[in-house]
Scaffold this active site. Sequence first.
Site, PDB file in Angstrom:
ATOM      1  N   HIS A 248      -1.507   5.553  -5.791  1.00 28.20           N
ATOM      2  CA  HIS A 248      -2.813   6.227  -5.969  1.00 28.20           C
ATOM      3  C   HIS A 248      -2.739   7.682  -5.520  1.00 28.20           C
ATOM      4  CE1 HIS A 248      -4.596   2.425  -7.072  1.00 28.20           C
ATOM      5  NE2 HIS A 248      -4.083   1.878  -5.976  1.00 28.20           N
TER       6      HIS A 248
ATOM      7  N   LYS B 130       0.821  -1.207   0.000  1.00 25.82           N
ATOM      8  CA  LYS B 130       0.000   0.000   0.000  1.00 25.82           C
ATOM      9  C   LYS B 130       0.853   1.254   0.000  1.00 25.82           C
ATOM     10  CE  LYS B 130      -3.819   0.224  -0.154  1.00 25.82           C
ATOM     11  NZ  LYS B 130      -4.683   0.123  -1.377  1.00 25.82           N
TER      12      LYS B 130
HETATM   13  N1  LIG Z   1     -10.854  -0.984  -3.676  1.00 22.96           N
HETATM   14  C1  LIG Z   1      -9.893  -1.814  -3.985  1.00 22.96           C
HETATM   15  O1  LIG Z   1      -9.411  -2.542  -3.130  1.00 22.96           O
HETATM   16  C2  LIG Z   1      -9.425  -1.947  -5.400  1.00 22.96           C
HETATM   17  C3  LIG Z   1      -8.654  -3.051  -5.815  1.00 22.96           C
HETATM   18  C4  LIG Z   1      -8.291  -3.145  -7.160  1.00 22.96           C
HETATM   19  C5  LIG Z   1      -8.663  -2.143  -8.051  1.00 22.96           C
HETATM   20  N2  LIG Z   1      -9.381  -1.077  -7.595  1.00 22.96           N
HETATM   21  C6  LIG Z   1      -9.838   0.012  -8.476  1.00 22.96           C
HETATM   22  O2  LIG Z   1     -10.908  -0.423  -9.301  1.00 22.96           O
HETATM   23  C7  LIG Z   1     -11.007   0.474 -10.397  1.00 22.96           C
HETATM   24  C8  LIG Z   1     -11.153  -0.320 -11.689  1.00 22.96           C
HETATM   25  O3  LIG Z   1      -9.929  -1.012 -11.974  1.00 22.96           O
HETATM   26  P1  LIG Z   1      -9.741  -1.923 -13.277  1.00 22.96           P
HETATM   27  O4  LIG Z   1      -8.474  -2.645 -13.103  1.00 22.96           O
HETATM   28  O5  LIG Z   1     -10.973  -2.687 -13.544  1.00 22.96           O
HETATM   29  O6  LIG Z   1      -9.549  -0.825 -14.402  1.00 22.96           O
HETATM   30  P2  LIG Z   1      -9.683  -1.071 -15.988  1.00 22.96           P
HETATM   31  O7  LIG Z   1      -8.898   0.020 -16.636  1.00 22.96           O
HETATM   32  O8  LIG Z   1      -9.398  -2.483 -16.339  1.00 22.96           O
HETATM   33  O9  LIG Z   1     -11.228  -0.823 -16.256  1.00 22.96           O
HETATM   34  C9  LIG Z   1     -11.844   0.416 -16.119  1.00 22.96           C
HETATM   35  C10 LIG Z   1     -12.973   0.458 -17.110  1.00 22.96           C
HETATM   36  O10 LIG Z   1     -13.742   1.658 -16.855  1.00 22.96           O
HETATM   37  C11 LIG Z   1     -14.226   2.062 -18.108  1.00 22.96           C
HETATM   38  N3  LIG Z   1     -14.755   3.429 -18.017  1.00 22.96           N
HETATM   39  C12 LIG Z   1     -14.056   4.605 -18.005  1.00 22.96           C
HETATM   40  N4  LIG Z   1     -14.935   5.627 -17.927  1.00 22.96           N
HETATM   41  C13 LIG Z   1     -16.183   5.079 -17.878  1.00 22.96           C
HETATM   42  C14 LIG Z   1     -17.500   5.623 -17.804  1.00 22.96           C
HETATM   43  N5  LIG Z   1     -17.703   6.950 -17.756  1.00 22.96           N
HETATM   44  N6  LIG Z   1     -18.549   4.752 -17.765  1.00 22.96           N
HETATM   45  C15 LIG Z   1     -18.337   3.416 -17.790  1.00 22.96           C
HETATM   46  N7  LIG Z   1     -17.119   2.847 -17.887  1.00 22.96           N
HETATM   47  C16 LIG Z   1     -16.061   3.676 -17.922  1.00 22.96           C
HETATM   48  C17 LIG Z   1     -13.048   1.883 -19.045  1.00 22.96           C
HETATM   49  O11 LIG Z   1     -13.446   1.876 -20.412  1.00 22.96           O
HETATM   50  C18 LIG Z   1     -12.516   0.536 -18.575  1.00 22.96           C
HETATM   51  O12 LIG Z   1     -13.059  -0.553 -19.320  1.00 22.96           O
HETATM   52  C19 LIG Z   1      -9.715   1.328 -10.323  1.00 22.96           C
HETATM   53  O13 LIG Z   1     -10.025   2.566  -9.720  1.00 22.96           O
HETATM   54  C20 LIG Z   1      -8.818   0.520  -9.442  1.00 22.96           C
HETATM   55  O14 LIG Z   1      -7.833   1.325  -8.800  1.00 22.96           O
HETATM   56  C21 LIG Z   1      -9.751  -0.970  -6.300  1.00 22.96           C
END
Ligand SMILES: NC(=O)c1ccc[n+]([C@@H]2O[C@H](COP(=O)([O-])OP(=O)(O)OC[C@H]3O[C@@H](n4cnc5c(N)ncnc54)[C@H](O)[C@@H]3O)[C@@H](O)[C@H]2O)c1
Length: 372
Positions: free
Chosen positions: A96, A75
């Site tokens: 982040h 982290k």
């Molecule tokens: N909370 C946690 O513990 C945790 C863990 C892992 C990842 N995450 C977070 O989850 C989020 C998603 O990660 P990911 O790996 O799936 O990313 P990713 O890039 O694989 O997917 C994101 C998707 O969002 C889409 N997108 C962008 N703008 C959009 C909109 N206005 N409407 C709909 N879709 C839209 C993109 O086209 C893409 O397909 C990130 O913020 C990541 O940091 C959080």
Amino acid sequence: MRVGCPKEIKNHEYRVGLTPGSVREYVAHGHEVIIETKAGAGIGAEDDAYRAAGAKIAATAKDVFEKSDMIVKVKEPQPSEWAQLRDGQILYTYLHLAPDPEQTRGLLNSGVTAVAYETVTDERGGLPLLAPMSEVAGRLAIQAGATSLQKANGGRGILLGGVPGVLPAKVTVIGGGVVGLHAARMATGLGADVSILDRSIPRLRQLDDLFAGRVHTRFSTIDALEEEVFSADLVIGAVLIPGAAAPKLVTREMLSGMKKGAVIVDVAIDQGGCFETSHATTHSDPTYEVDGIVHYCVANMPGAVPITSAQALNNATLFYGLQLADRGLKAIAEDRHLRAGLNVHKGRVTNKAVAEALGYENHAPEAVLKIA
Ligand SMILES: NC(=O)c1ccc[n+]([C@@H]2O[C@H](COP(=O)([O-])OP(=O)(O)OC[C@H]3O[C@@H](n4cnc5c(N)ncnc54)[C@H](O)[C@@H]3O)[C@@H](O)[C@H]2O)c1
């Protein structure tokens, strides 16, 4: 190089930056590895396992920070950790920074060279060091959502898969990337009725092919979003604009159109969240309610399943970690995917999205590393 790994100190974070298996690889490359005592306790890796892999055990985090040329973590560093980083040291971890001005200031003041896992890229334009944690978080989002939907936990009291003769719950996934795909896979596996919204038509095509009719795919407009969110029992927030704060796609006003007791799992909370009403929570107190809607917004979801997560993370980080240890700044200078990971170097912000989000001047990694 001396490579150090302190014990994680964020609330309920049990993962570890280096597993004993990874230590063995660094040692095989000729590096000295220093692990803080009990750093691997949360995944059942005791100090003896690290010793057997060739590491030295340090009694305190201070020892690790002082003696290491490179720090490998999970982290983002906490305030007590920023204070121990220094100019000339490499930090390799999740950062982040876009929604976190204080940490950014802390890293800039330290002079450290910080490579953020979440912005390292690959040949296919993906984010290979974010992907494994997104796989875990996406799968876990459905477990968390299903539990939160139970009546005793404040939810509507609906079973995701229904039973024969009773309709299943409706799950809406906003963002069909890695998190979205894995959430949809678990939700369909449990028998829920699943919709995925995304802005990328090629991605929607892929998802449509992959699920062969088992999910509804929708282009993400305000209209489509409202329709899908208002009819959902469980909404998963999974959008990402790499390096930038998440767009607030669901406003507070929209909550009044949702079913009472519906659940939001905002996985994108680590980038600020895609619901206006989201704020980060922890595993010890993961949910809260706003206008009758249960919010689950744990910023480090994979920390709940550290054995799976630490292994998956190490699998992904090992390759670039070894490059950094073997070649130091040269590795960043010569590899465009590692350069994409450089967020801060000697008091300068080197990532465009972070600079824009926080109002800093952006410095191209090529310029600060002084390569052609
Ligand atoms: N909370 C946690 O513990 C945790 C863990 C892992 C990842 N995450 C977070 O989850 C989020 C998603 O990660 P990911 O790996 O799936 O990313 P990713 O890039 O694989 O997917 C994101 C998707 O969002 C889409 N997108 C962008 N703008 C959009 C909109 N206005 N409407 C709909 N879709 C839209 C993109 O086209 C893409 O397909 C990130 O913020 C990541 O940091 C959080």
